[in-house]
Structure formats: structure tokens, C-alpha cells
Design a protein around this motif. Structure first.
Motif, PDB file in Angstrom:
ATOM      1  N   ARG A 257      24.066  11.889 -44.639  1.00  0.00           N
ATOM      2  CA  ARG A 257      23.476  10.542 -44.624  1.00  0.00           C
ATOM      3  C   ARG A 257      23.882   9.768 -45.878  1.00  0.00           C
ATOM      4  O   ARG A 257      24.293   8.610 -45.794  1.00  0.00           O
ATOM      5  CB  ARG A 257      21.956  10.638 -44.549  1.00  0.00           C
ATOM      6  N   ASP A 258      23.780  10.417 -47.052  1.00  0.00           N
ATOM      7  CA  ASP A 258      24.125   9.730 -48.286  1.00  0.00           C
ATOM      8  C   ASP A 258      25.591   9.292 -48.274  1.00  0.00           C
ATOM      9  O   ASP A 258      25.937   8.190 -48.691  1.00  0.00           O
ATOM     10  CB  ASP A 258      23.892  10.640 -49.502  1.00  0.00           C
ATOM     11  N   VAL A 259      26.438  10.158 -47.764  1.00  0.00           N
ATOM     12  CA  VAL A 259      27.869   9.835 -47.750  1.00  0.00           C
ATOM     13  C   VAL A 259      28.142   8.688 -46.782  1.00  0.00           C
ATOM     14  O   VAL A 259      28.901   7.771 -47.086  1.00  0.00           O
ATOM     15  CB  VAL A 259      28.698  11.091 -47.383  1.00  0.00           C
ATOM     16  N   VAL A 260      27.482   8.735 -45.598  1.00  0.00           N
ATOM     17  CA  VAL A 260      27.659   7.651 -44.628  1.00  0.00           C
ATOM     18  C   VAL A 260      27.267   6.323 -45.259  1.00  0.00           C
ATOM     19  O   VAL A 260      28.009   5.347 -45.195  1.00  0.00           O
ATOM     20  CB  VAL A 260      26.813   7.925 -43.359  1.00  0.00           C
ATOM     21  N   LEU A 261      26.101   6.312 -45.903  1.00  0.00           N
ATOM     22  CA  LEU A 261      25.622   5.065 -46.505  1.00  0.00           C
ATOM     23  C   LEU A 261      26.537   4.606 -47.641  1.00  0.00           C
ATOM     24  O   LEU A 261      26.804   3.414 -47.782  1.00  0.00           O
ATOM     25  CB  LEU A 261      24.190   5.246 -47.001  1.00  0.00           C
ATOM     26  N   ALA A 262      27.024   5.555 -48.431  1.00  0.00           N
ATOM     27  CA  ALA A 262      27.918   5.187 -49.526  1.00  0.00           C
ATOM     28  C   ALA A 262      29.210   4.610 -48.974  1.00  0.00           C
ATOM     29  O   ALA A 262      29.725   3.599 -49.464  1.00  0.00           O
ATOM     30  CB  ALA A 262      28.221   6.409 -50.406  1.00  0.00           C
ATOM     31  N   ALA A 263      29.728   5.228 -47.901  1.00  0.00           N
ATOM     32  CA  ALA A 263      30.987   4.761 -47.333  1.00  0.00           C
ATOM     33  C   ALA A 263      30.834   3.370 -46.728  1.00  0.00           C
ATOM     34  O   ALA A 263      31.751   2.552 -46.800  1.00  0.00           O
ATOM     35  CB  ALA A 263      31.481   5.746 -46.274  1.00  0.00           C
ATOM     36  N   LEU A 264      29.662   3.091 -46.137  1.00  0.00           N
ATOM     37  CA  LEU A 264      29.454   1.782 -45.508  1.00  0.00           C
ATOM     38  C   LEU A 264      29.060   0.724 -46.527  1.00  0.00           C
ATOM     39  O   LEU A 264      29.115  -0.463 -46.247  1.00  0.00           O
ATOM     40  CB  LEU A 264      28.370   1.878 -44.425  1.00  0.00           C
ATOM     41  N   ASN A 265      28.640   1.154 -47.719  1.00  0.00           N
ATOM     42  CA  ASN A 265      28.132   0.193 -48.702  1.00  0.00           C
ATOM     43  C   ASN A 265      28.887   0.260 -50.019  1.00  0.00           C
ATOM     44  O   ASN A 265      28.299   0.176 -51.094  1.00  0.00           O
ATOM     45  CB  ASN A 265      26.648   0.429 -48.961  1.00  0.00           C
ATOM     46  N   ASP A 266      30.185   0.488 -49.902  1.00  0.00           N
ATOM     47  CA  ASP A 266      31.006   0.320 -51.074  1.00  0.00           C
ATOM     48  C   ASP A 266      30.654   1.306 -52.185  1.00  0.00           C
ATOM     49  O   ASP A 266      30.644   0.958 -53.360  1.00  0.00           O
ATOM     50  CB  ASP A 266      30.826  -1.124 -51.577  1.00  0.00           C
ATOM     51  N   GLY A 267      30.324   2.518 -51.788  1.00  0.00           N
ATOM     52  CA  GLY A 267      30.190   3.558 -52.795  1.00  0.00           C
ATOM     53  C   GLY A 267      28.814   3.848 -53.309  1.00  0.00           C
ATOM     54  O   GLY A 267      28.627   4.750 -54.109  1.00  0.00           O
ATOM     55  N   MET A 268      27.800   3.089 -52.899  1.00  0.00           N
ATOM     56  CA  MET A 268      26.452   3.385 -53.372  1.00  0.00           C
ATOM     57  C   MET A 268      25.451   3.080 -52.259  1.00  0.00           C
ATOM     58  O   MET A 268      25.399   1.962 -51.763  1.00  0.00           O
ATOM     59  CB  MET A 268      26.154   2.541 -54.613  1.00  0.00           C
ATOM     60  N   PRO A 269      24.650   4.075 -51.807  1.00  0.00           N
ATOM     61  CA  PRO A 269      23.728   3.853 -50.686  1.00  0.00           C
ATOM     62  C   PRO A 269      22.613   2.889 -51.083  1.00  0.00           C
ATOM     63  O   PRO A 269      22.083   2.999 -52.190  1.00  0.00           O
ATOM     64  CB  PRO A 269      23.161   5.257 -50.426  1.00  0.00           C
ATOM     65  N   PRO A 270      22.264   1.959 -50.182  1.00  0.00           N
ATOM     66  CA  PRO A 270      21.122   1.073 -50.465  1.00  0.00           C
ATOM     67  C   PRO A 270      19.828   1.815 -50.166  1.00  0.00           C
ATOM     68  O   PRO A 270      19.716   2.507 -49.154  1.00  0.00           O
ATOM     69  CB  PRO A 270      21.331  -0.083 -49.494  1.00  0.00           C
ATOM     70  N   ILE A 271      18.869   1.665 -51.046  1.00  0.00           N
ATOM     71  CA  ILE A 271      17.612   2.425 -50.932  1.00  0.00           C
ATOM     72  C   ILE A 271      16.870   2.026 -49.654  1.00  0.00           C
ATOM     73  O   ILE A 271      16.182   2.825 -49.017  1.00  0.00           O
ATOM     74  CB  ILE A 271      16.767   2.214 -52.212  1.00  0.00           C
ATOM     75  N   ALA A 272      17.053   0.751 -49.212  1.00  0.00           N
ATOM     76  CA  ALA A 272      16.340   0.250 -48.041  1.00  0.00           C
ATOM     77  C   ALA A 272      16.718   0.961 -46.751  1.00  0.00           C
ATOM     78  O   ALA A 272      16.013   0.888 -45.748  1.00  0.00           O
ATOM     79  CB  ALA A 272      16.598  -1.256 -47.895  1.00  0.00           C
ATOM     80  N   ALA A 273      17.843   1.684 -46.778  1.00  0.00           N
ATOM     81  CA  ALA A 273      18.295   2.345 -45.565  1.00  0.00           C
ATOM     82  C   ALA A 273      17.527   3.627 -45.290  1.00  0.00           C
ATOM     83  O   ALA A 273      17.610   4.189 -44.204  1.00  0.00           O
ATOM     84  CB  ALA A 273      19.790   2.647 -45.682  1.00  0.00           C
ATOM     85  N   TYR A 274      16.814   4.094 -46.281  1.00  0.00           N
ATOM     86  CA  TYR A 274      16.088   5.358 -46.113  1.00  0.00           C
ATOM     87  C   TYR A 274      14.687   5.093 -45.580  1.00  0.00           C
ATOM     88  O   TYR A 274      14.110   4.054 -45.853  1.00  0.00           O
ATOM     89  CB  TYR A 274      16.006   6.088 -47.453  1.00  0.00           C
ATOM     90  N   PRO A 275      14.125   6.048 -44.821  1.00  0.00           N
ATOM     91  CA  PRO A 275      12.732   5.900 -44.354  1.00  0.00           C
ATOM     92  C   PRO A 275      11.794   5.761 -45.556  1.00  0.00           C
ATOM     93  O   PRO A 275      11.995   6.446 -46.577  1.00  0.00           O
ATOM     94  CB  PRO A 275      12.470   7.212 -43.613  1.00  0.00           C
ATOM     95  N   ALA A 276      10.818   4.886 -45.421  1.00  0.00           N
ATOM     96  CA  ALA A 276       9.942   4.562 -46.544  1.00  0.00           C
ATOM     97  C   ALA A 276       9.351   5.765 -47.269  1.00  0.00           C
ATOM     98  O   ALA A 276       9.373   5.806 -48.503  1.00  0.00           O
ATOM     99  CB  ALA A 276       8.829   3.630 -46.069  1.00  0.00           C
ATOM    100  N   PRO A 277       8.851   6.807 -46.557  1.00  0.00           N
ATOM    101  CA  PRO A 277       8.212   7.898 -47.292  1.00  0.00           C
ATOM    102  C   PRO A 277       9.188   8.655 -48.196  1.00  0.00           C
ATOM    103  O   PRO A 277       8.773   9.311 -49.145  1.00  0.00           O
ATOM    104  CB  PRO A 277       7.702   8.828 -46.182  1.00  0.00           C
TER     105      PRO A 277
END
Lengths: 647, 382
Positions: free
Chosen positions: A600-620
Motif C-alpha cells: 500500500r505504501d509503495v502504491v501510494l508513493a508511486a501515485l503521489n510522486d514519492g511520498m504517500p498522502p496521509i489522507a489515503a489511509y483509513p482514519a484509525p
């Protein structure tokens, strides 16, 4: 004494006669000299002229500048660094010991360095420059230059040496260069004469080795006149060489850096691939190593350390590591069954937790059973019994064929070292290699990615990309060499029925996004980033009866090297796939717990220019993730982050 | 010839002596010396220093000495012959006991400001002594064994002393010059036939003694002989000199590579390029044409010397002239043959061309005596 005139006359007659004889002898002797001169100077003149030229003229090669390696955005991966060194010429130095003593006050030199340099100086002729120290800092060189009057015979020089600014991030992909060895020379039929230059370096592994011909360039040469003791008198002429071509890779250095930081502390491999053109965006094996150590000549303890590390930092797990794919193989079995018309969207198979096949009991990972499963829920909840049933219906041949169609068991032609082909086990293979007939139980094992089947993380990424695109995507690592860009191979359609593919994709989507999916805890809540994936856990050893009796039930209780491998594959975004990701964590325990969060972290990093956005994760999960990301940020290399403008 | 005879017959006196010199010979000697200056200038990379200029000064001194010797009446040299011979033998003994060592050999006698090389001096005194001896001896007794033995002793004593230094080249010239004087004096053919046979035997003995306890020559001399026989055996060791010298000679071709342009000498591949091996530099830079030209000059010198021998009035004069001529001939023949690989390397300079004072001075004194024999000849009254 007084002589009579008669005697005088007799005497002078004798003298004249004898003198004449002597004259004859002399004439013969002079004739010999003339004949010899003619012989040497006229008849053999050309031969002797050639020998004289050989005496005086030496060819010296000028090493070419090695080509640079960049990432897809122009970030430097392998460059040539100015290497400051200090050389001493004995005849200019006079008192060598005094000069060394003074030098030690300016530059950090060990006793061994001094001893070695002194030996070299004394062994060579007095005019031969001997390297005293290499890889000095600019400050040290400046200090030496400022004190030049007190250091006769010492000159600072500058050369080029290979440098890998991204250190371990690219160590496995790009490899490193090293001095030419005897084995390197033996392997070549007609070695480039440039390889004979002392200290010349060539690619040893990875891209550096595979693209050696393009990176090396061609040597220039200069003809110099030397005297009898080898001193260079002057340069007669000079032909400049051509520098090696630059190479641009498809990799994204920032993403690679994030992945490497995310994998810190694990023995793991991650591959990120563009699902449309096959570009490898990140291909990362952890732990890495510092290739610069090899360029300088790695010390024995350092090398021992790398060899003895149980996490095997020198191995490139992405292409060399072969793992049972576990449940990530279930998509292959599912498509084989659909393709054979053996099942459809609605058929349900009952899972009691096990299945008996020819006297053997095959368990589902959930001992209590899944109940009634259709294809989508079997994928999302990873029911084993459903796929045992499908495997029994279609047979190993159809599974083999689908497996190959989706890119498994194939050796991809990438400029990396020891790219493995994995294993797509067939009846013939087992007969030939194991000397035994294929059993139906073997098919059952293969259906859930266990048994004989082996895949590399790269192949799993290719499989995922093909599922996402329905085309036979091929991985690509080199984007351009010199000024030419490498064409993207036209990926043919896989010709899988879209409705079948849609079923498999829905299974994968529910795996990550449905509350009952095995990777639900690693879901992404932002719709535009949502991924569809599949977890896998491949057994390395089964828990023995003795261990079970000793109370060991869970993977965490086992020693590290006996735990299961954790796998995860995914593509994203779900609606319009752009990237495919595969994750293998060696002995990670379980796919959903160890591999899926990384995926998941890698997917988000790849889609967001190298750093996952915190908002993409479930709130808890956000507090925990935020802390984790802060930790990762500290490990990131600033170079890659404020890199070059993105193309 | 006595003082009385000298006065009775009509001989040139005073300034007339200048007119009666063997002038072509003087001019040829100067010409060869100039070739020497040119080559020394060239091997110094186109500079008068460090060799050409000192050589010119020495030549000037030697030329003056030559004239002084030439104008001294011949009877004086005849009378002085015995004394000069005795003195040179004494000096050689002095070298044996007090000599200074240089380049692995004891050749020099340090007499305060002057460094003397008595072996060079011996070359001329042996010839003088033999000429005087045969002048004294009854012509009929020339081949009598006793008198042959005396003549041989005159040669052998200094030769052995020179060999002990060791200086093979000088010993060769010394004995060669002496033997040829004996030959010209009319010693019977039989002795020479026997000597040649014995010489063959000696060579066999020298080679056979190698490696035994009674080894005759030094190891380095054997190595030179080996290298001479096959220079390619050891191209970087003992054969190096010969190989490089041959390359230099051969690469000169027809017209040479040009003055100061010889790569073999300029880049120091040639050993001893300003002394014993200067002929290779000449052959490299001036080619076949230059080498033959120098050889022609030498042959002309020999011919004009022969003229003096033929018309010399006295037995002493003729034999002295013949001895000087033969010594000079041996000089250039041995040197050229050695650098061209026809003879072993024995360390003989190229006369009047190689850098070095002693050999040149002695040669010029020798030519002075030859001139003296030429001048002090009775002329017909006319």
C-alpha cells in the motif's frame, strides 16, 4: 750502427716489401669494413630503422570517460567523480623521507600507506611518479598545494573515478565497476586494448556490466618518444578517444529511494512497473550495499560482512530470488479455469477446510473452512479449497499455459545480473529433473502457488501488470542510450475474455477493499488511489509436530529463517490502472500482515510522486502511519527529493 | 744514424723543416679531428659542451706537441728510445702499485695535477724501442732466435703489465703494433706462421679455461665474447651494447638521419656514445655516405704515412713510421670492427674522433715522430 750502402739498400728493400704485404693486409681489412657497412646500412637498413623506431616510440592509451547513468527524470545514478591524488617523483623530491614526514602533517596517512609508497618509490626509476595517497578531500589537496615549496617532488593530480551518489538505493540494479581481472580478460576473445591500462575499471555486475560496451567508449592514444631508461621525452601525436554513451534508465530515483527506506530492516524485494509500457519505476532489493566500496576496492572484513549477513545484501532478490508465489498464483488458476470453461461467476464450491485427493488431505489455510465460495469471494478471502477444485478440473497443462501467458516462468531480457527464469513446473520437467511422474497432488499444490512453482518478484509484477492491462506487457529498464531512446516493445493483447478478467479483478479489488478481504486492513480510502491486490503466504517449512506440541502455533514464534515468505501484488488506481506492484518479504510471516502494508505504501508513493498522502489511509490508522512516515522521511536521501525537474 | 752522419748529409734545418713536412698528412689529421668535433657537438645535442670544446683545446695542444716533436731531429728520438721505453715500463709498474681505479680497472697514475695513463704512452715507446733495436741490430741477424726473443720481450713486458690492469684493447694495440714492426723489419715468415698457429692454440686455451680455477680472462671479458658471438642471447645485458650499436648503424641507411637527429644516440640507447661508440652515432646520423667518407680519410692518412715509410732514409725512421702507421690502423680498424659486431667489444677509441685526451695526445706525438722521420731525410743537392 754503421752499415755499408749495400746493407742499407738490402734493409730498405726488405722494409718496402714487407710494408707492401702489410698494405695488402690492411686493404683486405678495410674491404671487410666497407662490406659490413654496406650490409648493415644499405641492405638491412629498413630492418634496423624499424628496430630503432620500436626502441624509441611507445603507444600509451588514453582511457575514455565512462558514460553516465541517469534515472527517468535525469537524476544522476552513476557518475564520474574527480579523484584527487598526490604523486611523488623521487628525483625531484631529493630526501624522500623528509618529504613524507612533512606530508603526514598535512594529509592523513597511515604508516602502511607511507611504507607502501616508499617501497614503490624505491622500486621504480627515479623519474616515475608514484601515487602516495588517493581520494583526498579538496581541503587536503589545497593544503598540499599551499605548502608546495616545502614539498619538493610532490604534485597533486586529478583523475576520474566512478561514483554512485545514491549509494545502496541502486546497488543491485546498476552494480558497480572494478579493476579488470584475469577472468574478465579470459572471457573476451579479442580484449579491447584499453583494458590493459593499469587501474582501468569495467562494469562488474548489473547495468554497468550489461551495458559495458555502450558505457565504456573508445580509448584515445598518444605516441610518445621515450629514451633508453623509459623517460618520456615528448609526445609525438595524440588521437582523442570518444567518451562512453550516457544511459537513461526507466527508474524513478525518488520512488526507489522511498522503497529502499520503507524496506529498511527487512530482507525483501519490491518491483514497481508501469502497466502500459512495462517501464520499471522501482526495482528494489533490501538490504542494499554501498557500491562505492567496491570501486575503491572493498576490504576483506567489509566483504566478509556482506557475505555472512543472513539477509544476503549482495543478492538481487527482485530478479534472482525465486519464491513460491503462494496465493498470488490463484489468479492464474482462476483464469485457467475460466478459460477452460470449467467455472463461471455464479458457481459456488463448498469449503469444509480441507479436501481429500487420492488419499492425501489438503488443508485450507482457514482450518474451519470458508463455507460456500464463488470465484470472487475465493480470491478475496483466499480460499484454498476452491482452487484445489478448479485445479482438479483443468489439469496442470492448462495451468502451465495460463501461467506462461501471464508472464511467469520466463526469463526477461533485462540488463541486470543473473536474471532468473523462475519455474513453471510441467509434467516433462518433473520427469526429467526429478525422475518421477507428475502426481495429481502436485497439481493441487501448484494451484495455490505452492509445491514446485517458483517466481521472481519481477515476474509477479509482470503478472499483475498483465492482469491490469490485458496485454503481454514486457518489463523495460533502459529508456535511452546516448541520444537514442529505446523503443517500447508493442505489447500484444492477451486475448482474455474481458468478463473473465473483470471477475478476477473484482476478486482482487474485494481482497483489498471488502471487509472480508485478506488485505482489508491495508486498504486505501481515497477513491482515486484505490488499489486492487492479492496477498500470498508461501510456506518455507511446515511447523513440525514437535514444535506444535511445544506450543508454537504462530509464525512470530518461529526463528526468523523458518517463517513463511510474505507476498503481495497490486495494481492501482483500480479504475484506470497505471502501476503494478509486487512485494516479497522473506520470512515476513504472512502476506496480509507483512507484505500488504508495504504494498500500500509503495502504491501510494508511486501515485503521489514519492511520498504517500496521509489522507489515503483509513482514519484509525493515521496516527500510527504518520509516525512511521516520519521515521521513513528521516532515512530518505535529500538529493533525490529536491532532484531535477521532472520530464 | 749519429750526430755526425746527420750533419754530414744535407738535411733541412731551421724554417726549411716546415716546408719539408708531410703536409697532406697534417691536413688529413686536422680534417679527421674536425669530424670528431662535429660528432661530439652532435652527441651533446647540438652543444659545444661538455665534449666538443675541451676536445678542441686538447687537439690544439696535441697539434703544437706534434710540431715540436716533428722539428726535433730524428737522431734525438733514436737516442731517447731506450730511455723512453724504460720510463714507460716503470710508470706501468707504478700503476700496478699506486694506480687509481676507475670503471673497474686500474689504469691511471695520479701525479698531483696530472692524471697519466702510462699504457697509452707505452704504445709509442714500444714502437720506438723496437725501431731503435732493429736499427742497432745487424740486418743479417734479424731472424736469429735470440734477437727475436729480445724483440718479443720488448713487446711482452709492457703488454703483460697492461693486461693486468686490465685493459684488453690497449694490450691488443700494443702487441699488434710491436709485432707488425717486427714483421716490417724482416723477421722470418716462419716465426709468424708459428705465432698464428700458437695464437689459435691460445684462443682455444682461453675458451677452454673458462669456469676452471686457472681461468685466463675476467668474467666480464668472457661475457663480452659471448655477447659478440650472439648479441641476441642477452639483449638487455652483455649483448645490449652491440645490439643497440648495430641498430644505430643500420638505421642510418644511405644518408643518415641528420646531425643531432640520431634517435639511438639522442635517447641514450647507445652506450659510450661520445667515446668508443662514437662511430655508430656518426653512421646513424650521417649514414653510409658519412661512414665511408671517414673511412676514406683514414685510408688517405695511411697512404700518406706509407709515403713517408717508403722514402725514409734510415732503418730507424722507416720502422718508426711503420710502427706509428700500423698502430693508427689498428686503432680505427679494431674500433670500427668492434662497433659493427665483427670483433668483440674491447674498448678501443676511434682515433682522433672519440672524446678523450690521452689517446689523442699519444697519437699526435706518434705522428710528430713520423713527421720527424719525413723531415730529417737527406735530400739530394740540387
Amino acid at each position: 750502427m754503421k752499415r755499408s750502402p749495400k746493407e742499407e739498400a738490402e734493409s730498405s728493400r726488405i722494409i718496402s716489401r714487407r710494408a707492401l704485404v702489410l698494405g695488402g693486409l690492411q686493404a683486405a681489412a678495410v674491404g671487410t669494413l666497407v662490406w659490413r657497412m654496406r650490409d648493415m646500412q644499405l641492405r638491412q637498413a629498413d630492418q634496423f630503422r624499424l628496430l630503432a623506431e620500436e626502441n624509441r616510440i611507445n603507444m600509451r592509451l588514453i582511457p575514455p570517460t565512462r558514460g553516465l547513468i541517469h534515472d527517468r527524470n535525469g537524476v544522476l545514478i552513476a557518475g564520474n567523480e574527480q579523484n584527487y591524488r598526490i604523486v611523488i617523483v623521487r628525483e625531484d623530491a631529493g630526501n624522500v623521507d623528509m618529504v613524507f614526514d612533512r606530508l603526514r602533517k598535512l594529509v592523513a596517512l597511515s604508516d602502511e600507506d607511507i611504507e607502501r609508497a616508499r617501497r614503490d618509490v624505491m622500486r621504480n626509476r627515479p623519474f616515475v611518479p608514484v601515487t602516495v595517497a588517493e581520494r583526498l578531500s579538496w581541503e587536503e589537496v589545497a593544503r598540499v598545494a599551499a605548502n608546495a615549496p616545502a614539498l619538493p617532488g610532490i604534485t597533486p593530480e586529478v583523475g576520474l573515478s566512478r561514483h554512485y551518489p545514491l549509494i545502496e538505493d541502486m546497488s543491485h540494479v546498476v552494480g558497480y565497476v572494478g579493476p579488470v581481472s584475469e577472468r574478465d580478460l579470459e572471457a573476451l576473445e579479442t580484449p579491447d586494448p584499453v583494458l590493459q591500462i593499469p587501474r582501468f575499471q569495467i562494469g562488474k555486475i548489473g547495468v554497468e556490466r550489461a551495458l559495458e560496451d555502450r558505457l565504456r567508449g573508445t580509448a584515445g592514444s598518444r605516441r610518445i618518444e621515450v629514451n633508453a631508461v623509459g623517460r618520456v621525452m615528448r609526445e609525438l601525436d595524440r588521437i582523442e578517444g570518444t567518451p562512453g554513451g550516457n544511459v537513461q534508465l526507466t527508474l524513478d530515483a525518488r520512488l526507489q529511494n522511498f522503497v529502499q527506506a520503507r524496506l529498511a530492516g527487512e530482507s525483501a524485494a519490491v518491483v514497481v512497473m508501469d502497466v502500459n509500457n512495462g517501464d520499471l519505476l522501482a526495482i528494489s532489493s533490501s538490504p542494499g550495499f554501498d557500491p562505492n566500496l567496491f570501486v575503491r576496492g572493498i576490504s576483506v572484513p567489509d566483504y566478509r560482512g556482506l557475505l555472512d549477513d543472513p539477509y544476503r545484501p549482495l543478492a538481487d532478490k527482485t530478479v534472482q530470488g525465486m519464491y513460491p508465489p503462494g496465493s498470488t498464483f490463484k489468479m492464474v488458476t482462476a483464469l485457467a479455469a475460466l478459460d477452460a470453461g470449467q467455472t463461471n461467476a455464479n458457481e459456488r464450491v463448498f469449503c469444509p477446510g480441507h479436501m481429500d485427493v487420492s488419499g492425501h488431505r489438503f488443508h485450507c489455510w482457514r482450518r474451519g473452512g470458508h463455507g460456500r465460495m464463488n470465484l470472487v469471494s475465493a480470491l478475496s478471502e483466499s480460499c484454498d479449497v476452491y482452487f484445489y477444485e478448479m485445479a482438479l478440473r483443468v489439469g496442470i497443462e492448462r495451468i502451465n499455459a495460463m501461467s506462461e501467458r501471464l508472464g511467469l516462468g520466463i526469463r526477461y531480457d533485462l540488463p541486470m545480473s543473473a536474471v532468473a527464469s523462475g519455474l513453471n513446473p510441467t509434467r516433462e520437467w518433473k520427469q526429467a529433473r526429478r525422475g518421477a511422474a507428475w502426481q495429481v497432488g502436485d497439481t493441487v499444490n501448484v494451484s495455490i502457488g505452492q509445491g514446485f512453482v517458483l517466481t521472481t518478484p519481477l515476474q509477479l509484477a509482470v503478472l499483475t501488470a498483465r492482469l491490469a492491462s490485458n496485454r503481454a506487457v514486457l518489463p523495460r529498464l533502459v529508456r535511452g542510450v546516448g541520444n537514442e531512446s529505446v523503443a517500447v516493445a508493442e505489447a500484444k493483447s492477451l486475448d482474455l475474455r474481458p468478463e473473465w478478467l473483470a471477475l478476477v479483478r473484482r476478486g482482487m479489488s474485494e481482497c483489498t477493499n471488502h471487509a472480508r478481504g485478506t488485505a482489508y486492513s491495508s486498504r486505501i480510502v481515497q477513491a482515486e488511489h484505490r488499489h486492487a491486490g492479492k496477498t500470498g503466504t508461501s510456506q518455507v517449512f511446515s511447523i513440525t509436530r514437535a514444535e506444535r506440541e511445544a506450543g508454537i502455533r504462530r509464525q512470530e514464534d518461529l526463528p526468523w529463517n523458518r517463517r513463511n515468505h510474505a507476498l503481495f501484488v497490486a495494481y492501482a488506481p483500480e479504475e484506470a490502472p497505471r502501476i503494478a506492484v509486487s512485494v516479497v518479504v522473506e520470512h515476513g510471516g504472512g502476506g496480509s500482515s507483512a507484505a500488504a502494508p508495504i504494498g500500500r505504501d509503495v502504491v501510494l508513493a508511486a501515485l503521489n510522486d514519492g511520498m504517500p498522502p496521509i489522507a489515503a489511509y483509513p482514519a484509525p490508522q493515521r496516527n500510527r502511519i504518520e509516525a512511521q512516515m516520519r521515521e521513513i522521511s528521516e532515512r530518505l536521501r535529500p538529493v533525490a527529493r529536491d532532484g531535477v525537474d521532472r520530464a | 744514424m749519429t750526430y755526425l752522419e746527420y750533419n754530414v748529409k744535407r738535411m733541412p734545418t731551421g724554417l726549411a723543416k716546415v716546408v719539408h713536412m708531410n703536409w697532406p698528412l697534417v691536413l688529413l689529421v686536422i680534417a679527421v679531428a674536425c669530424v670528431g668535433f662535429m660528432m661530439l657537438y652532435s652527441v651533446a645535442g647540438g652543444s659545444l659542451q661538455p665534449w666538443a670544446e675541451p676536445q678542441m683545446k686538447r687537439f690544439g695542444l696535441g697539434l703544437a706537441l706534434m710540431f715540436a716533436v716533428a722539428f726535433t731531429p730524428l737522431w734525438f728520438w733514436r737516442s731517447a728510445a731506450g730511455l723512453a721505453y724504460a720510463l714507460s715500463v716503470l710508470l706501468l709498474l707504478g700503476v700496478e702499485f699506486f694506480g687509481s681505479i676507475g670503471m673497474g680497472a686500474k689504469r691511471w697514475l695520479d701525479l698531483g695535477p696530472v692524471r697519466l695513463q702510462p699504457s697509452e704512452l707505452a704504445k709509442i715507446t714500444v714502437v720506438m724501442a723496437l725501431a731503435a733495436f732493429y736499427d742497432w741490430l745487424d740486418v743479417k741477424r734479424t731472424s736469429h732466435p735470440l734477437w727475436v726473443l729480445v724483440a718479443l720481450l720488448i713487446i711482452v713486458i709492457p703488454t703483460l703489465l697492461v693486461l693486468r690492469q686490465p685493459d684488453l684493447g690497449t694490450a691488443l694495440l700494443l702487441s699488434g703494433g710491436g709485432v707488425f714492426v717486427m714483421f716490417v723489419a724482416g723477421v722470418s715468415w716462419i716465426y709468424f706462421a708459428v705465432a698464428i698457429a700458437a695464437g689459435g692454440g691460445l684462443v682455444t686455451a682461453v675458451m677452454a679455461s673458462r669456469g676452471t680455477d686457472w681461468q685466463i680472462l675476467r668474467d666480464y671479458q668472457y661475457r663480452r665474447i659471448d655477447a659478440f658471438m650472439d648479441p641476441s642471447l642477452d639483449p638487455l645485458g652483455a649483448g645490449y651494447h652491440i645490439s643497440q650499436a648495430k641498430i644505430a648503424m643500420g638505421s642510418g641507411g644511405w644518408s643518415g638521419r641528420g646531425l643531432t637527429e640520431g634517435t639511438q644516440s639522442r635517447l641514450n640507447f647507445l652506450p659510450e656514445k661520445h667515446t668508443d661508440f662514437i662511430f655508430t652515432t656518426l653512421a646513424e646520423e650521417l649514414g653510409f655516405v658519412g661512414a665511408i667518407s671517414l673511412l676514406v680519410l683514414y685510408v688517405l692518412i695511411i697512404l700518406f704515412c706509407a709515403y713517408t715509410i717508403m722514402r725514409a732514409a734510415t732503418r730507424f725512421g722507416a720502422l718508426l713510421a711503420a710502427g706509428v702507421t700500423v698502430t693508427f690502423f689498428l686503432y680505427f680498424f679494431v674500433n670500427m670492427a668492434m662497433v659493427m659486431g665483427l670483433l668483440p667489444v674491447v674498448g678501443v677509441p676511434l682515433p682522433l674522433v672519440s672524446y678523450g685526451g690521452s689517446a689523442m695526445l699519444v697519437l699526435l706525438i706518434g705522428f710528430g715522430m713520423l713527421q720527424s722521420a719525413h723531415i730529417h731525410c737527406p735530400r739530394t743537392r740540387s
